[in-house]
Write a protein that holds these residues in place. Sequence first.
Motif, mmCIF file in Angstrom:
data_model
loop_
_atom_site.group_PDB
_atom_site.id
_atom_site.type_symbol
_atom_site.label_atom_id
_atom_site.label_comp_id
_atom_site.label_asym_id
_atom_site.label_seq_id
_atom_site.Cartn_x
_atom_site.Cartn_y
_atom_site.Cartn_z
ATOM 1 N N ILE A 180 0.833 -1.196 0.000
ATOM 2 C CA ILE A 180 0.000 0.000 0.000
ATOM 3 C C ILE A 180 0.874 1.255 0.000
ATOM 4 O O ILE A 180 1.845 1.347 0.768
ATOM 5 C CB ILE A 180 -0.923 -0.010 1.236
ATOM 6 N N PRO A 181 0.550 2.250 -0.842
ATOM 7 C CA PRO A 181 1.311 3.503 -0.841
ATOM 8 C C PRO A 181 1.298 4.168 0.528
ATOM 9 O O PRO A 181 0.297 4.127 1.248
ATOM 10 C CB PRO A 181 0.578 4.366 -1.875
ATOM 11 N N ARG A 182 2.400 4.783 0.883
ATOM 12 C CA ARG A 182 2.526 5.387 2.214
ATOM 13 C C ARG A 182 1.471 6.452 2.467
ATOM 14 O O ARG A 182 1.005 6.608 3.598
ATOM 15 C CB ARG A 182 3.931 5.980 2.394
ATOM 16 N N GLU A 183 1.098 7.187 1.429
ATOM 17 C CA GLU A 183 0.105 8.244 1.640
ATOM 18 C C GLU A 183 -1.267 7.676 1.994
ATOM 19 O O GLU A 183 -2.144 8.425 2.470
ATOM 20 C CB GLU A 183 0.007 9.144 0.404
ATOM 21 N N ASP A 184 -1.454 6.382 1.799
ATOM 22 C CA ASP A 184 -2.729 5.747 2.142
ATOM 23 C C ASP A 184 -2.642 4.945 3.437
ATOM 24 O O ASP A 184 -3.545 4.158 3.751
ATOM 25 C CB ASP A 184 -3.183 4.836 0.999
ATOM 26 N N VAL A 185 -1.550 5.125 4.178
ATOM 27 C CA VAL A 185 -1.347 4.429 5.454
ATOM 28 C C VAL A 185 -1.240 5.466 6.567
ATOM 29 O O VAL A 185 -0.577 6.492 6.410
ATOM 30 C CB VAL A 185 -0.068 3.574 5.421
ATOM 31 N N ARG A 186 -1.898 5.201 7.684
ATOM 32 C CA ARG A 186 -1.806 6.106 8.841
ATOM 33 C C ARG A 186 -0.518 5.803 9.604
ATOM 34 O O ARG A 186 -0.492 5.064 10.595
ATOM 35 C CB ARG A 186 -3.033 5.936 9.728
ATOM 36 N N LEU A 187 0.566 6.385 9.137
ATOM 37 C CA LEU A 187 1.881 6.092 9.705
ATOM 38 C C LEU A 187 2.002 6.523 11.155
ATOM 39 O O LEU A 187 2.833 5.978 11.896
ATOM 40 C CB LEU A 187 2.964 6.778 8.859
ATOM 41 N N GLU A 188 1.161 7.493 11.586
ATOM 42 C CA GLU A 188 1.241 7.940 12.989
ATOM 43 C C GLU A 188 0.804 6.841 13.960
ATOM 44 O O GLU A 188 1.080 6.924 15.160
ATOM 45 C CB GLU A 188 0.390 9.199 13.201
ATOM 46 N N LEU A 189 0.148 5.795 13.424
ATOM 47 C CA LEU A 189 -0.274 4.675 14.266
ATOM 48 C C LEU A 189 0.765 3.568 14.322
ATOM 49 O O LEU A 189 0.561 2.558 15.003
ATOM 50 C CB LEU A 189 -1.597 4.095 13.753
ATOM 51 N N LEU A 190 1.884 3.771 13.620
ATOM 52 C CA LEU A 190 2.923 2.754 13.546
ATOM 53 C C LEU A 190 4.235 3.278 14.097
ATOM 54 O O LEU A 190 4.509 4.478 14.029
ATOM 55 C CB LEU A 190 3.115 2.294 12.099
ATOM 56 N N GLU A 191 5.044 2.362 14.613
ATOM 57 C CA GLU A 191 6.336 2.713 15.207
ATOM 58 C C GLU A 191 7.436 1.962 14.461
ATOM 59 O O GLU A 191 7.434 0.732 14.424
ATOM 60 C CB GLU A 191 6.355 2.289 16.673
ATOM 61 N N PRO A 192 8.404 2.667 13.848
ATOM 62 C CA PRO A 192 9.501 1.942 13.183
ATOM 63 C C PRO A 192 10.337 1.169 14.197
ATOM 64 O O PRO A 192 10.520 1.610 15.333
ATOM 65 C CB PRO A 192 10.316 3.053 12.516
ATOM 66 N N THR A 193 10.830 0.003 13.806
ATOM 67 C CA THR A 193 11.663 -0.820 14.682
ATOM 68 C C THR A 193 13.014 -1.052 14.014
ATOM 69 O O THR A 193 13.228 -0.674 12.857
ATOM 70 C CB THR A 193 10.993 -2.174 14.978
#
Length: 274
Positions: A180-193
């Motif tokens: 899924i394209p990043r602009e269509d993902v709620r990245l604020e709900l995810l934490e990079p590891t």
Amino acid sequence: MITFPTAPDVRTTPEGLLWEPSQRWVRGRNGDVTVVDSRHPVLVWEPGVPVPLYAFPHEEVRGDLLRPAKNPLTGTHTGSRIFYDLEVDGALLENAAWTFPADDLAGHIAFEWFRRVGRGLDHWFEEEEEIFVHPRDPHKRVDAIPSGRHVRVEIDGTVVADTHHPVLLFETGLPTRYYIPREDVRLELLEPTDHSTGCPYKGTAAYWSWRGEAGAPDIPPNVVWSYPEPLPAVGAVKDLLAFYNEAVDITVDGVRLERPVTPFTRTLSAREPG
């Protein structure tokens, strides 16, 4: 008259090994030292192991670098009894190589791959392309295809992604993955590891975990991944994000998919990253 290629020459040994000759030029290195340089490798599938290994004619291996293993892992690799330690520049790599107990494969030596088991040769090449983790299976396809399907992803009842522009990745033996394209993902709900994995078909993946609220149902860590530099064959997934179907709720064109059971299912737990 049209001539079609013959069927793959896959053979079975009494020990349950499957093998077939490969026409690829394969090299294996430890650091800067070439240990294997083979134009006559064979692919070997061990019973119960879904991915192949290469084995090589003795004459295409640096036998001068091999030593009888001090602590052989006798019985592993389908009952193998002969193991070798590899000595390169004064460093000894234990049980880096072995021979299979099959008459068909007499005269061949197999090697561990460092990025798969943590020991063995650390750089492998087919022709001029570096390959990772294990050899690519010639009977497996991986296709990344742009799509117009409507894909929605929910975690714990929250919509995390919603797109009409996914790339669908079809990989033999695994469920369809929806990138899924990043602009269509709620990245604020995810934490990079700092988790990463390597795939011989796609490249090296980076991961994210769900930020969910305390007390929420168990959501496995590293449930989302992306390939920032995918291999050319799947270049369409570059920088897109995919979610483990096994652990989230995915709806495609209004139909909610069942969560599949795959080899990843057992490792997807809150305490054991997949």
